[in-house]
Scaffold this motif. Structure first.
Motif, mmCIF file in Angstrom:
data_model
loop_
_atom_site.group_PDB
_atom_site.id
_atom_site.type_symbol
_atom_site.label_atom_id
_atom_site.label_comp_id
_atom_site.label_asym_id
_atom_site.label_seq_id
_atom_site.Cartn_x
_atom_site.Cartn_y
_atom_site.Cartn_z
ATOM 1 N N SER A 286 2.054 5.763 5.314
ATOM 2 C CA SER A 286 1.045 5.642 6.378
ATOM 3 C C SER A 286 -0.301 5.154 5.840
ATOM 4 O O SER A 286 -1.024 4.443 6.533
ATOM 5 C CB SER A 286 0.878 6.984 7.087
ATOM 6 O OG SER A 286 0.478 7.979 6.186
ATOM 7 N N ALA A 287 -0.656 5.504 4.599
ATOM 8 C CA ALA A 287 -1.930 5.058 4.038
ATOM 9 C C ALA A 287 -1.934 3.539 3.866
ATOM 10 O O ALA A 287 -2.911 2.868 4.209
ATOM 11 C CB ALA A 287 -2.186 5.745 2.702
ATOM 12 N N ASP A 288 -0.828 2.984 3.344
ATOM 13 C CA ASP A 288 -0.735 1.529 3.203
ATOM 14 C C ASP A 288 -0.731 0.840 4.554
ATOM 15 O O ASP A 288 -1.291 -0.235 4.727
ATOM 16 C CB ASP A 288 0.531 1.151 2.428
ATOM 17 C CG ASP A 288 0.393 1.430 0.944
ATOM 18 O OD1 ASP A 288 -0.751 1.492 0.464
ATOM 19 O OD2 ASP A 288 1.424 1.584 0.280
ATOM 20 N N TYR A 289 -0.089 1.465 5.523
ATOM 21 C CA TYR A 289 -0.046 0.891 6.869
ATOM 22 C C TYR A 289 -1.453 0.848 7.470
ATOM 23 O O TYR A 289 -1.845 -0.144 8.079
ATOM 24 C CB TYR A 289 0.892 1.716 7.753
ATOM 25 C CG TYR A 289 0.990 1.215 9.163
ATOM 26 C CD1 TYR A 289 1.596 -0.011 9.443
ATOM 27 C CD2 TYR A 289 0.474 1.949 10.221
ATOM 28 C CE1 TYR A 289 1.691 -0.480 10.736
ATOM 29 C CE2 TYR A 289 0.572 1.482 11.523
ATOM 30 C CZ TYR A 289 1.181 0.271 11.768
ATOM 31 O OH TYR A 289 1.270 -0.195 13.050
ATOM 32 N N GLN A 290 -2.242 1.893 7.257
ATOM 33 C CA GLN A 290 -3.609 1.928 7.781
ATOM 34 C C GLN A 290 -4.468 0.854 7.110
ATOM 35 O O GLN A 290 -5.239 0.160 7.776
ATOM 36 C CB GLN A 290 -4.233 3.313 7.575
ATOM 37 C CG GLN A 290 -5.574 3.476 8.255
ATOM 38 C CD GLN A 290 -5.497 3.260 9.765
ATOM 39 O OE1 GLN A 290 -4.645 3.818 10.434
ATOM 40 N NE2 GLN A 290 -6.387 2.433 10.296
ATOM 41 N N LYS A 291 -4.317 0.664 5.798
ATOM 42 C CA LYS A 291 -5.052 -0.394 5.102
ATOM 43 C C LYS A 291 -4.673 -1.759 5.664
ATOM 44 O O LYS A 291 -5.522 -2.631 5.847
ATOM 45 C CB LYS A 291 -4.738 -0.359 3.603
ATOM 46 C CG LYS A 291 -5.370 0.786 2.867
ATOM 47 C CD LYS A 291 -4.952 0.727 1.399
ATOM 48 C CE LYS A 291 -5.239 2.038 0.710
ATOM 49 N NZ LYS A 291 -4.664 2.085 -0.635
ATOM 50 N N TRP A 292 -3.384 -1.935 5.932
ATOM 51 C CA TRP A 292 -2.901 -3.200 6.475
ATOM 52 C C TRP A 292 -3.523 -3.466 7.847
ATOM 53 O O TRP A 292 -3.967 -4.573 8.130
ATOM 54 C CB TRP A 292 -1.376 -3.150 6.562
ATOM 55 C CG TRP A 292 -0.756 -4.356 7.164
ATOM 56 C CD1 TRP A 292 -0.643 -5.592 6.613
ATOM 57 C CD2 TRP A 292 -0.136 -4.434 8.446
ATOM 58 N NE1 TRP A 292 0.003 -6.444 7.474
ATOM 59 C CE2 TRP A 292 0.327 -5.751 8.608
ATOM 60 C CE3 TRP A 292 0.080 -3.534 9.471
ATOM 61 C CZ2 TRP A 292 0.984 -6.179 9.751
ATOM 62 C CZ3 TRP A 292 0.746 -3.960 10.601
ATOM 63 C CH2 TRP A 292 1.183 -5.265 10.727
ATOM 64 N N ASP B 98 -6.393 -2.235 8.955
ATOM 65 C CA ASP B 98 -7.825 -2.462 8.765
ATOM 66 C C ASP B 98 -8.114 -3.885 8.297
ATOM 67 O O ASP B 98 -9.171 -4.435 8.578
ATOM 68 C CB ASP B 98 -8.395 -1.460 7.750
ATOM 69 C CG ASP B 98 -8.369 -0.030 8.285
ATOM 70 O OD1 ASP B 98 -8.238 0.146 9.513
ATOM 71 O OD2 ASP B 98 -8.460 0.900 7.452
ATOM 72 N N ASN B 99 -7.176 -4.487 7.568
ATOM 73 C CA ASN B 99 -7.363 -5.846 7.065
ATOM 74 C C ASN B 99 -6.846 -6.910 8.030
ATOM 75 O O ASN B 99 -6.625 -8.039 7.632
ATOM 76 C CB ASN B 99 -6.670 -6.008 5.709
ATOM 77 C CG ASN B 99 -7.351 -5.190 4.640
ATOM 78 O OD1 ASN B 99 -8.562 -4.986 4.686
ATOM 79 N ND2 ASN B 99 -6.588 -4.706 3.691
ATOM 80 N N PRO C 25 1.408 -3.761 1.010
ATOM 81 C CA PRO C 25 0.789 -3.472 -0.287
ATOM 82 C C PRO C 25 1.709 -2.743 -1.256
ATOM 83 O O PRO C 25 1.697 -3.016 -2.446
ATOM 84 C CB PRO C 25 -0.414 -2.594 0.067
ATOM 85 C CG PRO C 25 -0.709 -2.905 1.492
ATOM 86 C CD PRO C 25 0.588 -3.278 2.117
ATOM 87 N N TYR C 26 2.526 -1.806 -0.772
ATOM 88 C CA TYR C 26 3.368 -1.044 -1.690
ATOM 89 C C TYR C 26 4.511 -1.887 -2.252
ATOM 90 O O TYR C 26 5.151 -1.489 -3.203
ATOM 91 C CB TYR C 26 3.915 0.225 -1.022
ATOM 92 C CG TYR C 26 4.673 -0.006 0.247
ATOM 93 C CD1 TYR C 26 6.032 -0.283 0.235
ATOM 94 C CD2 TYR C 26 4.030 0.060 1.466
ATOM 95 C CE1 TYR C 26 6.727 -0.489 1.400
ATOM 96 C CE2 TYR C 26 4.719 -0.140 2.641
ATOM 97 C CZ TYR C 26 6.077 -0.420 2.600
ATOM 98 O OH TYR C 26 6.762 -0.621 3.755
#
Length: 181
Positions: A151-157, A159-160, A174-175
């Motif tokens: 979920s953290a990588d999904y949130q960064k994705w 946001d970008n 990202p992962y």
């Protein structure tokens, strides 16, 4: 004849030794056998590595076996396909834009597959079959991703600008970037 442990010198009896050790001349007591096994590499890791190497060396043979199995068992393939389609239908809400999903699948670039960002059959979270949850990935990356979701990588994705760039260029989460680079 009294047999002694090769490591500590204790006389072996059926109580302090594995039966196979007395029978097959591995004269080691149970405690020394445990210590020896701790020093050896993990059998699971060894077999995993061996299996990968064996598959790599015999890829053509495995493909032939797979084709033969599919030809001899069409009912199994139909069952798996039906189960997948039923899961997809179950996770497609009524408000979903189905023509847009069809368009995404139809316009998938050659060499890529359509992937669900949040897996439909994830271990802890299950995504929906909606356009916002689809992306293009190459087949090997999609296969290695399996049902993994962070979920953290999904949130960064997100946001970008992930939803905006999703179908303009193949997106690599990202992962998975570190594994490919």
């Amino acid at each position: 004849m009294n047999k002694k442990c090769l490591d500590c010198g204790v006389i072996l009896t059926p109580n302090n030794c594995y039966a196979s050790h007395i029978k097959y001349s591995k004269y080691v007591c149970k405690s020394c056998a445990r210590e020896r096994s701790k020093l050896k590499p993990s059998r699971k890791a060894y077999h995993k590595q061996y299996g990968r190497q064996h598959y790599k060396n015999n890829k053509a043979r495995y493909r032939e076996k797979s084709k033969a199995y599919k030809a001899n068992n069409p009912d199994v393939r139909r069952e798996n396909t039906a189960r997948y389609k039923a899961n997809q239908l179950q996770r497609t809400p009524n408000w979903c834009d189905i023509p847009q999903i069809k368009k995404i699948y139809k316009e998938c670039p050659k060499g890529l597959t359509v992937d669900h960002i949040i897996p439909m059959q994830g271990e802890f979270v299950s995504g929906l079959n909606v356009p916002e949850n689809l992306q293009y990935l190459d087949l090997s990356t999609n296969s290695s991703k399996r049902i993994f979701f962070d979920s953290a990588d999904y949130q960064k994705w997100l946001d970008n600008g992930g939803l905006k760039q999703r179908f303009t260029a193949p997106y690599l989460p990202p992962y998975l970037r570190a594994n490919v680079a």
